[in-house]
Scaffold this motif. Structure first.
Motif, PDB file in Angstrom:
ATOM      1  N   GLY A  44       0.828  -1.196   0.000  1.00 59.79           N
ATOM      2  CA  GLY A  44       0.000   0.000   0.000  1.00 59.79           C
ATOM      3  C   GLY A  44       0.864   1.248   0.000  1.00 59.79           C
ATOM      4  N   GLU A  45       0.264   2.349  -0.408  1.00 56.70           N
ATOM      5  CA  GLU A  45       1.015   3.613  -0.447  1.00 56.70           C
ATOM      6  C   GLU A  45       1.352   4.093   0.965  1.00 56.70           C
ATOM      7  N   TYR A  46       0.426   3.916   1.877  1.00 50.05           N
ATOM      8  CA  TYR A  46       0.634   4.342   3.254  1.00 50.05           C
ATOM      9  C   TYR A  46       0.908   3.113   4.121  1.00 50.05           C
ATOM     10  N   VAL A  47       1.698   3.307   5.164  1.00 51.10           N
ATOM     11  CA  VAL A  47       2.084   2.180   6.010  1.00 51.10           C
ATOM     12  C   VAL A  47       1.820   2.518   7.472  1.00 51.10           C
ATOM     13  N   ALA A  48       1.635   1.462   8.269  1.00 51.33           N
ATOM     14  CA  ALA A  48       1.489   1.624   9.713  1.00 51.33           C
ATOM     15  C   ALA A  48       2.841   1.983  10.321  1.00 51.33           C
ATOM     16  N   PRO A  49       2.852   2.575  11.523  1.00 50.04           N
ATOM     17  CA  PRO A  49       4.129   2.901  12.179  1.00 50.04           C
ATOM     18  C   PRO A  49       5.069   1.701  12.270  1.00 50.04           C
ATOM     19  N   HIS A  50       4.540   0.515  12.443  1.00 57.05           N
ATOM     20  CA  HIS A  50       5.366  -0.700  12.516  1.00 57.05           C
ATOM     21  C   HIS A  50       6.193  -0.905  11.257  1.00 57.05           C
ATOM     22  N   ASP A  51       5.674  -0.449  10.113  1.00 56.17           N
ATOM     23  CA  ASP A  51       6.316  -0.700   8.821  1.00 56.17           C
ATOM     24  C   ASP A  51       7.001   0.532   8.231  1.00 56.17           C
ATOM     25  N   ALA A  52       7.115   1.602   8.996  1.00 58.97           N
ATOM     26  CA  ALA A  52       7.707   2.844   8.478  1.00 58.97           C
ATOM     27  C   ALA A  52       9.233   2.789   8.553  1.00 58.97           C
ATOM     28  N   ARG A  53       9.819   1.771   7.943  1.00 58.91           N
ATOM     29  CA  ARG A  53      11.268   1.552   8.040  1.00 58.91           C
ATOM     30  C   ARG A  53      12.063   2.617   7.304  1.00 58.91           C
ATOM     31  N   LEU A  54      11.576   3.037   6.145  1.00 58.92           N
ATOM     32  CA  LEU A  54      12.298   4.043   5.370  1.00 58.92           C
ATOM     33  C   LEU A  54      12.386   5.356   6.147  1.00 58.92           C
ATOM     34  N   ALA A  55      11.273   5.796   6.713  1.00 55.44           N
ATOM     35  CA  ALA A  55      11.274   7.039   7.492  1.00 55.44           C
ATOM     36  C   ALA A  55      12.132   6.899   8.742  1.00 55.44           C
ATOM     37  N   TRP A  56      12.035   5.761   9.427  1.00 58.17           N
ATOM     38  CA  TRP A  56      12.809   5.565  10.661  1.00 58.17           C
ATOM     39  C   TRP A  56      14.305   5.616  10.381  1.00 58.17           C
ATOM     40  N   LEU A  57      14.739   5.014   9.278  1.00 56.98           N
ATOM     41  CA  LEU A  57      16.169   4.939   8.994  1.00 56.98           C
ATOM     42  C   LEU A  57      16.711   6.238   8.429  1.00 56.98           C
ATOM     43  N   THR A  58      16.019   6.820   7.459  1.00 56.91           N
ATOM     44  CA  THR A  58      16.580   7.949   6.710  1.00 56.91           C
ATOM     45  C   THR A  58      16.064   9.307   7.149  1.00 56.91           C
ATOM     46  N   GLY A  59      14.849   9.348   7.707  1.00 54.41           N
ATOM     47  CA  GLY A  59      14.200  10.623   8.005  1.00 54.41           C
ATOM     48  C   GLY A  59      13.220  11.051   6.951  1.00 54.41           C
ATOM     49  N   PHE A  60      13.260  10.452   5.753  1.00 51.43           N
ATOM     50  CA  PHE A  60      12.341  10.842   4.675  1.00 51.43           C
ATOM     51  C   PHE A  60      10.967  10.253   4.938  1.00 51.43           C
ATOM     52  N   SER A  61       9.949  11.113   4.989  1.00 52.42           N
ATOM     53  CA  SER A  61       8.610  10.679   5.385  1.00 52.42           C
ATOM     54  C   SER A  61       7.613  10.690   4.238  1.00 52.42           C
ATOM     55  N   GLY A  62       8.058  10.877   3.009  1.00 51.95           N
ATOM     56  CA  GLY A  62       7.133  10.907   1.883  1.00 51.95           C
ATOM     57  C   GLY A  62       6.460   9.566   1.655  1.00 51.95           C
ATOM     58  N   SER A  63       5.416   9.582   0.817  1.00 55.06           N
ATOM     59  CA  SER A  63       4.607   8.382   0.610  1.00 55.06           C
ATOM     60  C   SER A  63       5.109   7.514  -0.533  1.00 55.06           C
ATOM     61  N   ALA A  64       6.201   7.870  -1.152  1.00 56.08           N
ATOM     62  CA  ALA A  64       6.785   7.054  -2.220  1.00 56.08           C
ATOM     63  C   ALA A  64       8.292   7.243  -2.193  1.00 56.08           C
ATOM     64  N   GLY A  65       9.021   6.154  -2.423  1.00 54.95           N
ATOM     65  CA  GLY A  65      10.473   6.221  -2.439  1.00 54.95           C
ATOM     66  C   GLY A  65      11.067   4.974  -1.815  1.00 54.95           C
ATOM     67  N   PHE A  66      12.385   4.907  -1.786  1.00 55.70           N
ATOM     68  CA  PHE A  66      13.082   3.774  -1.181  1.00 55.70           C
ATOM     69  C   PHE A  66      14.537   4.174  -1.007  1.00 55.70           C
ATOM     70  N   ALA A  67      15.282   3.340  -0.307  1.00 59.85           N
ATOM     71  CA  ALA A  67      16.705   3.602  -0.086  1.00 59.85           C
ATOM     72  C   ALA A  67      17.512   2.372  -0.453  1.00 59.85           C
ATOM     73  N   ALA A  68      18.716   2.611  -0.940  1.00 62.13           N
ATOM     74  CA  ALA A  68      19.692   1.548  -1.188  1.00 62.13           C
ATOM     75  C   ALA A  68      20.927   1.886  -0.366  1.00 62.13           C
ATOM     76  N   ILE A  69      21.222   1.053   0.614  1.00 57.17           N
ATOM     77  CA  ILE A  69      22.303   1.317   1.553  1.00 57.17           C
ATOM     78  C   ILE A  69      23.515   0.450   1.189  1.00 57.17           C
ATOM     79  N   LEU A  70      24.618   1.082   0.872  1.00 55.53           N
ATOM     80  CA  LEU A  70      25.891   0.399   0.661  1.00 55.53           C
ATOM     81  C   LEU A  70      26.839   0.813   1.783  1.00 55.53           C
ATOM     82  N   HIS A  71      28.019   0.251   1.813  1.00 56.56           N
ATOM     83  CA  HIS A  71      28.950   0.585   2.899  1.00 56.56           C
ATOM     84  C   HIS A  71      29.540   1.972   2.736  1.00 56.56           C
ATOM     85  N   ASP A  72      29.514   2.520   1.517  1.00 55.44           N
ATOM     86  CA  ASP A  72      30.060   3.858   1.313  1.00 55.44           C
ATOM     87  C   ASP A  72      29.067   4.808   0.656  1.00 55.44           C
TER      88      ASP A  72
END
Length: 607
Positions: A44-72
């Motif tokens: 779904g476009e919106y997620v429960a607080p339990h599933d707000a991993r992107l916002a918790w990790l990065t700070g970005f709170s928008g309703s679309a997007g993702f992150a790719a984390i590498l070591h550098d």
């Protein structure tokens, strides 16, 4: 009770230590990268607080997007709606915004990872289609995707519990069809295609099919659940049992088997094939479970999408009633704005609270459809701006104020945007507003041959802006549910949409223009796709479609350059305002009715 809060949900300073902890987990697992999606297992476009991993990790709170984390590297991928917002929400020294979809994830990974790199992902949070696409491109570069237990969950020590809000029945009279009727139709299609079952993972599909609603996701009245629809019409529902009361069990009936979520995987492995899965929404884990058990899989569209999008006569009647009610609340609100905002004493939060109060005063508001966007001056240029106590801006005379909001009512979902003047504005602003309005009118007046898709009409709303070298970086319109998600597929007005538009579909019509650091303009009505009557001289037998406007709220004529409108555009605007006055006028207070009469004054015949 108020629905919207104004606390900042993330802080940029929280990101760096969490990023460091995630990289430690990646190293322990022998992974060169980790993918962090916005989505939950239901996509779904919106997620429960339990599933707000992107916002918790990065700070970005928008309703679309993702992150790719590498070591550098730590890329945060965002589309055009969030280019301004992301810079304010993430720590730019540790996270790098990446323009998406201009930059594809697979290309970015190839550019930043050496051959032999292993990238981990949670197979419950990524769709089969997404992972298949990534695997195809990454394999050629010697990069491997590795399904793995979620690493973010391993470092999120105070992660909220999964939602378990009580579900309720959605009346058959409002749905227009019983769940048994819907399931029988879909089951017949499964049998005709030689399929034994369909796996359903979209929460709004499950909620629509069973005529149930819930509160697991704020603003979206859905029940988080998985389901397996069998070719007999029977259905297995997988959700937390405490959500389902005895009364709701009775509503569901004997053909629905209730099971806990933990039973979903074993149930998949026990199916006989072939089984229908929607590759663009079903988690990779579902396909892994089926394949490991030797169950034949056929990919296709979620079978609920199009039937859900084609609103029944009862749902259309409900939408019209909801929009009349919502229009009256909006008129009361706009009359208040005209009196209160020019004084320079109100803030964005004041405006949001007052609008919610007017909707609540209807006595029918179940929820707001999304957090109200109220952007004054430069905040209006942030397309999905959410005001907080930290960003709250006082509205100054002369500010342009963008207000995008909606309500969830039992009979329908509303979504409307109006841009308001609080005093004299610059000619540039008036010109931009008028071009946005002309685009909305052009799409509203459209007639087209049946079979065309949203991509075929999207340019109509942009053309007046294009003529002045302007555009906007979002779609022109999204589908809307019937007391369901305010953003509903598969239909939309977008360059990317190839889904034919059909009678009964409800969409938004919302062109805009944004000048970063200065102002934002967006105008939005909801429209219903309908069959168009034949015209004299038309092709015999050629089916045509048109749009019927559902939203009943005036536009701010003080921002309109009348001289820039054609006679046809003026005629449409005057007819629309006459309809608003006739239908909404009797529903509002005397003072609001007097304001409405002025706001709906005709332009025809004026200089």
């Amino acid at each position: 009770m108020t629905f919207q809060t104004f606390d900042a949900v993330t802080r940029p300073a929280d990101g760096p230590p969490r990023l460091a902890a995630l990289r430690e987990k990646m190293a322990e697992a022998g992974l060169a990268g980790w993918l962090v999606p916005r989505a939950d297992a239901h996509q779904g476009e919106y997620v429960a607080p339990h599933d707000a991993r992107l916002a918790w990790l990065t700070g970005f709170s928008g309703s679309a997007g993702f992150a790719a984390i590498l070591h550098d590297q730590a890329g945060v991928f965002i589309d055009g709606r969030y280019r301004v917002q992301v810079r304010a929400e993430v720590d730019g020294a540790h996270f790098t915004p990446v323009p998406w979809p201009e930059t594809r994830l697979e290309d970015w990974l190839v550019a930043h990872l050496p051959e032999g790199g292993r990238v981990g992902f949670d197979p419950w949070l990524h769709t089969e289609a997404e992972i298949t696409r990534l695997e195809t491109r990454l394999a050629s570069a010697g990069i491997t995707l590795v399904p793995h237990a979620n690493l973010v969950d391993q470092i999120w020590t105070d992660q909220p519990a999964p939602p378990a809000a009580p579900a309720c029945a959605h009346p058959d009279a409002l749905a227009g069809r019983t769940s048994a009727e819907k399931r029988a139709e879909l089951a017949a299609d499964l049998r005709a295609r030689g399929l034994s079952a369909a796996v359903l993972t979209l929460a709004d599909s499950v909620s629509w099919l069973l005529n149930i609603r819930g509160a697991d996701i704020a603003r979206n009245p859905v029940v988080l659940a998985f389901a397996i629809l069998h070719d007999t019409g029977r259905l297995s529902l997988f959700t937390a049992p405490e959500k389902i009361s005895e009364d709701l069990r009775a509503h569901l009936g004997p053909e629905i088997t209730l099971r806990p979520v933990s039973a979903f995987g074993p149930a998949l492995r026990s199916l006989g094939g072939p089984v229908l899965v929607a590759a663009d929404s079903v988690p990779r884990q579902v396909v892994l479970e089926l394949h490991e058990a030797g169950v034949a899989v056929e990919t296709g569209a979620d079978p609920c999408l199009l039937p859900k999008a084609r609103k029944t006569p009862a749902e259309i009647a409900g939408a019209r009633a909801a929009h009349l009610r919502d229009g009256a609340a909006m008129v009361e609100f706009l009359a208040w704005c005209d009196e209160a905002l020019p004084g320079g004493h109100q803030t964005e939060i004041d405006v949001v609270r007052r609008l919610e109060a007017f909707r609540a005063a209807t006595g029918a508001l179940r929820e707001i459809a999304f957090d109200t966007i109220c952007g004054a001056g430069p905040n209006g240029a942030i397309v999905h701006y959410r005001v907080t106590t930290a960003t709250n801006r006082k509205i100054h005379p002369g500010d342009v104020v963008l207000v995008d909001s909606g309500g969830q009512y039992a009979d329908g979902t509303t979504d409307i945007t109006r841009t308001l003047a609080t005093g004299p504005v610059a000619p540039e602003v008036r010109d931009a507003y008028t071009r946005v309005l002309r685009g909305l009118i052009a799409l509203s007046r459209a007639r087209w041959p049946a079979g065309l898709a949203g991509r075929d009409l999207d340019a109509l709303a942009r053309y007046p802006l294009w003529l002045s070298g302007r555009d906007y970086d979002h779609g022109t319109g999204h589908g809307v549910g019937a007391y369901l998600c305010v953003h509903e597929g598969p239909q939309r007005f977008s360059r990317l949409s190839d889904v034919p538009l059909e009678p009964g579909m409800i969409l938004s019509n919302e062109p805009g223009h944004y000048r970063e650091g200065a102002y934002g303009i967006r105008l939005e009505n909801l429209v219903l796709v309908a069959s168009a009557p034949a015209l004299p001289g038309g092709d015999p037998g050629r089916a045509m479609l048109e749009l019927s406007t559902l939203t009943l709220v005036p536009f701010d004529l003080r921002l309109v350059d009348r001289a820039a409108l054609s006679a046809e555009e003026i005629a449409w605007l005057d007819a629309y305002h006459a309809r608003v006055l006739a239908e909404v006028g009797p529903q509002v207070s005397d003072s609001a009715r007097a304001w409405l009469a002025r706001a709906c004054r005709p332009l025809a015949g004026t200089a």
